[in-house]
Design a protein around this motif. Structure first.
Motif, PDB file in Angstrom:
ATOM      1  N   PHE A 165      40.148  83.941  57.360  1.00  0.00           N
ATOM      2  CA  PHE A 165      41.584  83.738  57.214  1.00  0.00           C
ATOM      3  C   PHE A 165      42.299  85.086  57.211  1.00  0.00           C
ATOM      4  O   PHE A 165      42.088  85.908  56.319  1.00  0.00           O
ATOM      5  N   GLY A 166      43.104  85.312  58.222  1.00  0.00           N
ATOM      6  CA  GLY A 166      43.844  86.564  58.301  1.00  0.00           C
ATOM      7  C   GLY A 166      43.940  87.059  59.731  1.00  0.00           C
ATOM      8  O   GLY A 166      43.787  86.292  60.688  1.00  0.00           O
ATOM      9  N   VAL A 167      44.214  88.351  59.868  1.00  0.00           N
ATOM     10  CA  VAL A 167      44.326  88.979  61.187  1.00  0.00           C
ATOM     11  C   VAL A 167      43.216  90.016  61.280  1.00  0.00           C
ATOM     12  O   VAL A 167      43.188  90.979  60.514  1.00  0.00           O
ATOM     13  N   PHE A 168      42.292  89.818  62.229  1.00  0.00           N
ATOM     14  CA  PHE A 168      41.096  90.633  62.292  1.00  0.00           C
ATOM     15  C   PHE A 168      40.973  91.348  63.633  1.00  0.00           C
ATOM     16  O   PHE A 168      41.368  90.821  64.679  1.00  0.00           O
ATOM     17  N   ARG A 169      40.394  92.539  63.569  1.00  0.00           N
ATOM     18  CA  ARG A 169      40.162  93.305  64.785  1.00  0.00           C
ATOM     19  C   ARG A 169      38.950  92.732  65.523  1.00  0.00           C
ATOM     20  O   ARG A 169      37.897  92.497  64.920  1.00  0.00           O
ATOM     21  N   HIS A 170      39.117  92.512  66.806  1.00  0.00           N
ATOM     22  CA  HIS A 170      38.054  91.949  67.632  1.00  0.00           C
ATOM     23  C   HIS A 170      37.641  92.939  68.721  1.00  0.00           C
ATOM     24  O   HIS A 170      38.301  93.958  68.924  1.00  0.00           O
ATOM     25  N   ASP A 237      52.885  82.395  65.355  1.00  0.00           N
ATOM     26  CA  ASP A 237      54.046  83.243  65.147  1.00  0.00           C
ATOM     27  C   ASP A 237      53.870  84.021  63.843  1.00  0.00           C
ATOM     28  O   ASP A 237      52.845  83.921  63.168  1.00  0.00           O
ATOM     29  N   ASN A 238      54.881  84.800  63.484  1.00  0.00           N
ATOM     30  CA  ASN A 238      54.776  85.697  62.323  1.00  0.00           C
ATOM     31  C   ASN A 238      54.396  84.970  61.034  1.00  0.00           C
ATOM     32  O   ASN A 238      53.625  85.477  60.226  1.00  0.00           O
ATOM     33  N   ARG A 239      54.946  83.767  60.832  1.00  0.00           N
ATOM     34  CA  ARG A 239      54.822  83.087  59.553  1.00  0.00           C
ATOM     35  C   ARG A 239      53.698  82.057  59.499  1.00  0.00           C
ATOM     36  O   ARG A 239      53.478  81.452  58.445  1.00  0.00           O
ATOM     37  N   SER A 240      52.980  81.849  60.560  1.00  0.00           N
ATOM     38  CA  SER A 240      51.999  80.763  60.591  1.00  0.00           C
ATOM     39  C   SER A 240      50.963  80.893  59.485  1.00  0.00           C
ATOM     40  O   SER A 240      50.719  79.947  58.714  1.00  0.00           O
ATOM     41  N   LEU A 241      50.323  82.040  59.385  1.00  0.00           N
ATOM     42  CA  LEU A 241      49.293  82.228  58.361  1.00  0.00           C
ATOM     43  C   LEU A 241      49.903  82.269  56.964  1.00  0.00           C
ATOM     44  O   LEU A 241      49.322  81.731  56.007  1.00  0.00           O
ATOM     45  N   ALA A 242      51.073  82.886  56.839  1.00  0.00           N
ATOM     46  CA  ALA A 242      51.739  82.970  55.531  1.00  0.00           C
ATOM     47  C   ALA A 242      52.103  81.580  55.024  1.00  0.00           C
ATOM     48  O   ALA A 242      51.894  81.261  53.839  1.00  0.00           O
ATOM     49  N   ASP A 243      52.649  80.752  55.904  1.00  0.00           N
ATOM     50  CA  ASP A 243      53.019  79.395  55.496  1.00  0.00           C
ATOM     51  C   ASP A 243      51.789  78.576  55.124  1.00  0.00           C
ATOM     52  O   ASP A 243      51.820  77.761  54.187  1.00  0.00           O
ATOM     53  N   ASN A 260      44.943  91.438  56.189  1.00  0.00           N
ATOM     54  CA  ASN A 260      45.678  92.271  57.153  1.00  0.00           C
ATOM     55  C   ASN A 260      46.957  91.635  57.671  1.00  0.00           C
ATOM     56  O   ASN A 260      47.377  91.909  58.792  1.00  0.00           O
ATOM     57  N   LEU A 261      47.583  90.791  56.842  1.00  0.00           N
ATOM     58  CA  LEU A 261      48.815  90.129  57.283  1.00  0.00           C
ATOM     59  C   LEU A 261      50.048  90.724  56.608  1.00  0.00           C
ATOM     60  O   LEU A 261      50.968  91.177  57.290  1.00  0.00           O
ATOM     61  N   PHE A 262      50.069  90.724  55.280  1.00  0.00           N
ATOM     62  CA  PHE A 262      51.221  91.229  54.559  1.00  0.00           C
ATOM     63  C   PHE A 262      51.132  92.751  54.403  1.00  0.00           C
ATOM     64  O   PHE A 262      50.054  93.275  54.095  1.00  0.00           O
ATOM     65  N   PRO A 263      52.231  93.474  54.597  1.00  0.00           N
ATOM     66  CA  PRO A 263      52.217  94.928  54.399  1.00  0.00           C
ATOM     67  C   PRO A 263      51.784  95.276  52.978  1.00  0.00           C
ATOM     68  O   PRO A 263      52.377  94.798  52.004  1.00  0.00           O
ATOM     69  N   ASP A 264      50.706  96.062  52.868  1.00  0.00           N
ATOM     70  CA  ASP A 264      50.168  96.481  51.566  1.00  0.00           C
ATOM     71  C   ASP A 264      49.808  95.293  50.670  1.00  0.00           C
ATOM     72  O   ASP A 264      49.781  95.411  49.446  1.00  0.00           O
ATOM     73  N   GLY A 265      49.547  94.126  51.272  1.00  0.00           N
ATOM     74  CA  GLY A 265      49.183  92.944  50.499  1.00  0.00           C
ATOM     75  C   GLY A 265      50.317  92.337  49.706  1.00  0.00           C
ATOM     76  O   GLY A 265      50.087  91.490  48.839  1.00  0.00           O
ATOM     77  N   ASP A 266      51.548  92.736  50.009  1.00  0.00           N
ATOM     78  CA  ASP A 266      52.728  92.259  49.285  1.00  0.00           C
ATOM     79  C   ASP A 266      53.196  90.929  49.894  1.00  0.00           C
ATOM     80  O   ASP A 266      53.791  90.904  50.967  1.00  0.00           O
ATOM     81  N   GLU A 270      57.811  90.458  54.608  1.00  0.00           N
ATOM     82  CA  GLU A 270      57.658  89.699  55.851  1.00  0.00           C
ATOM     83  C   GLU A 270      56.379  90.141  56.558  1.00  0.00           C
ATOM     84  O   GLU A 270      56.109  91.337  56.708  1.00  0.00           O
ATOM     85  N   PRO A 271      55.545  89.197  57.001  1.00  0.00           N
ATOM     86  CA  PRO A 271      54.306  89.561  57.701  1.00  0.00           C
ATOM     87  C   PRO A 271      54.585  90.358  58.973  1.00  0.00           C
ATOM     88  O   PRO A 271      55.603  90.151  59.638  1.00  0.00           O
ATOM     89  N   GLU A 272      53.675  91.258  59.283  1.00  0.00           N
ATOM     90  CA  GLU A 272      53.787  92.046  60.504  1.00  0.00           C
ATOM     91  C   GLU A 272      53.023  91.352  61.634  1.00  0.00           C
ATOM     92  O   GLU A 272      51.888  90.928  61.446  1.00  0.00           O
ATOM     93  N   ASN A 273      53.656  91.250  62.798  1.00  0.00           N
ATOM     94  CA  ASN A 273      53.000  90.648  63.956  1.00  0.00           C
ATOM     95  C   ASN A 273      52.353  91.765  64.776  1.00  0.00           C
ATOM     96  O   ASN A 273      53.035  92.556  65.408  1.00  0.00           O
ATOM     97  N   ARG A 274      51.015  91.783  64.754  1.00  0.00           N
ATOM     98  CA  ARG A 274      50.274  92.825  65.476  1.00  0.00           C
ATOM     99  C   ARG A 274      49.449  92.251  66.625  1.00  0.00           C
ATOM    100  O   ARG A 274      48.524  92.898  67.115  1.00  0.00           O
ATOM    101  N   TRP A 275      49.803  91.032  67.037  1.00  0.00           N
ATOM    102  CA  TRP A 275      49.032  90.377  68.099  1.00  0.00           C
ATOM    103  C   TRP A 275      49.920  89.846  69.224  1.00  0.00           C
ATOM    104  O   TRP A 275      49.424  89.373  70.229  1.00  0.00           O
ATOM    105  N   ARG A 276      51.239  89.966  69.086  1.00  0.00           N
ATOM    106  CA  ARG A 276      52.151  89.349  70.042  1.00  0.00           C
ATOM    107  C   ARG A 276      51.897  89.805  71.479  1.00  0.00           C
ATOM    108  O   ARG A 276      51.864  88.999  72.408  1.00  0.00           O
ATOM    109  N   SER A 277      51.739  91.112  71.687  1.00  0.00           N
ATOM    110  CA  SER A 277      51.561  91.623  73.051  1.00  0.00           C
ATOM    111  C   SER A 277      50.275  91.094  73.678  1.00  0.00           C
ATOM    112  O   SER A 277      50.237  90.771  74.872  1.00  0.00           O
ATOM    113  N   HIS A 278      49.215  90.971  72.876  1.00  0.00           N
ATOM    114  CA  HIS A 278      47.963  90.450  73.417  1.00  0.00           C
ATOM    115  C   HIS A 278      48.082  88.961  73.754  1.00  0.00           C
ATOM    116  O   HIS A 278      47.484  88.489  74.721  1.00  0.00           O
TER     117      HIS A 278
END
Length: 303
Positions: A165-170, A237-243, A260-266, A270-278
């Motif tokens: 559960f989260g955003v992982f480097r592949h 989208d940005n909020r999918s995992l957060a919701d 790896n979703l919320f900045p500094d685990g806060d 607002e979650p950061e989207n680091r996968w949109r371009s891919h």
């Protein structure tokens, strides 16, 4: 070129606000080219959110696309009004005589149920077989990918010790795959699943395209079956995992904080989207490959 979606679909307003070029039926009819016919079998409870996510990615292509929203025939949705479904969706029985250049089968929140015990599994078997004869290329997502791998290749899935559960480097493994052109070597990809695929059950006809040794396989290619299997969720989208996290917490589930979703685990940030371009690259590559290889005559698909 724009994407053509059903007139008055609620997703239209969101897509237009994001700058996605959306076309209505009248304008589409004036263009003297054959648009690509893409079908989306939406198995998710929140139909509107899911159709918006995929429309966003499909609509970024320079090609004209007709998107048909499809649902299983033998299933009553608890989360989407029947009137909405009747207005914007067709049942698979209504489209089974058609042919599609591309077809997407989404995930479904039924990870803990054996395939054969899913109520609409008999229809899913028919749909999966139908993709081999009436669809030029199919993309199976998450549960849809697990189901298709089980059906076509006898691949085993197993329940992991804890939810991934989260955003992982592949890691990109299939360097020569046309679907991965332009993707960086180690993309960040959203993951939300309890199950993984047993690697020793993969047959030689399957090619690993994207992988993560810690949390499991991500994307497999099947050239002979004209399909790809994507086990994770670049469409989110940005909020999918957060919701999803907030929903699980309210339900009293011991769901970990998405990695790896919320900045500094806060969780208040607002979650950061680091996968949109891919996500955009993958879907543009998929649609471009379909465009380059599909027959001009739709009736020739599957023959």
């Amino acid at each position: 070129m724009p994407i053509r979606i059903p007139d008055n679909l609620p997703a239209r307003k969101t897509l237009e606000e994001e700058g996605v070029n959306v076309m209505d039926s009248t304008r589409a009819a004036r263009q003297d080219i054959r648009p690509l016919e893409i079908g989306l079998l939406n198995l998710m409870p929140n139909k509107e959110r899911t159709e918006t996510q995929f429309s966003r990615l499909i609509g970024a292509t320079p090609l004209q696309v007709n998107l048909s929203l499809v649902r299983v025939t033998d299933h009553q949705s608890k989360n989407t009004p029947e009137e909405y479904l009747k207005t914007f969706y067709q049942t698979w029985e209504e489209v089974r005589s058609r042919r599609f250049d591309g077809f997407i089968v989404t995930g479904a929140p039924i990870a803990n149920i054996p395939f054969e015990e899913v109520r609409y599994w008999p229809e899913m078997l028919e749909i999966m077989e139908w993709t081999r004869t009436n669809v030029h290329h199919t993309m199976f997502i998450c549960w849809g990918a697990q189901a298709a791998l089980h059906h076509f290749h006898g691949v085993r899935r197993y329940r992991m010790d804890k939810k991934a559960f989260g955003v992982f480097r592949h890691k990109i493994v299939g360097q020569r795959s046309p679907f991965l052109r332009g993707l960086s070597d180690s993309p960040m990809i959203p993951v939300s699943r309890y199950n993984d695929i047993a690697r020793d059950s993969l047959g030689g006809e399957l090619e690993v395209l994207i992988d993560n040794e810690e949390i499991g396989l991500c994307m497999l290619g099947d050239r002979s079956g004209r399909a790809v299997y994507f086990l994770n969720h670049l469409e989110y989208d940005n909020r999918s995992l957060a919701d999803e996290y907030e929903r699980d917490v309210k339900a009293g589930l011991e769901t970990p904080l998405p990695a790896n979703l919320f900045p500094d685990g806060d969780t208040s940030a607002e979650p950061e989207n680091r996968w949109r371009s891919h996500a955009h690259l993958l879907f543009q590559n998929w649609i471009n490959e379909i465009y380059q290889t599909t027959p001009y005559d739709l009736d020739s698909i599957g023959k």
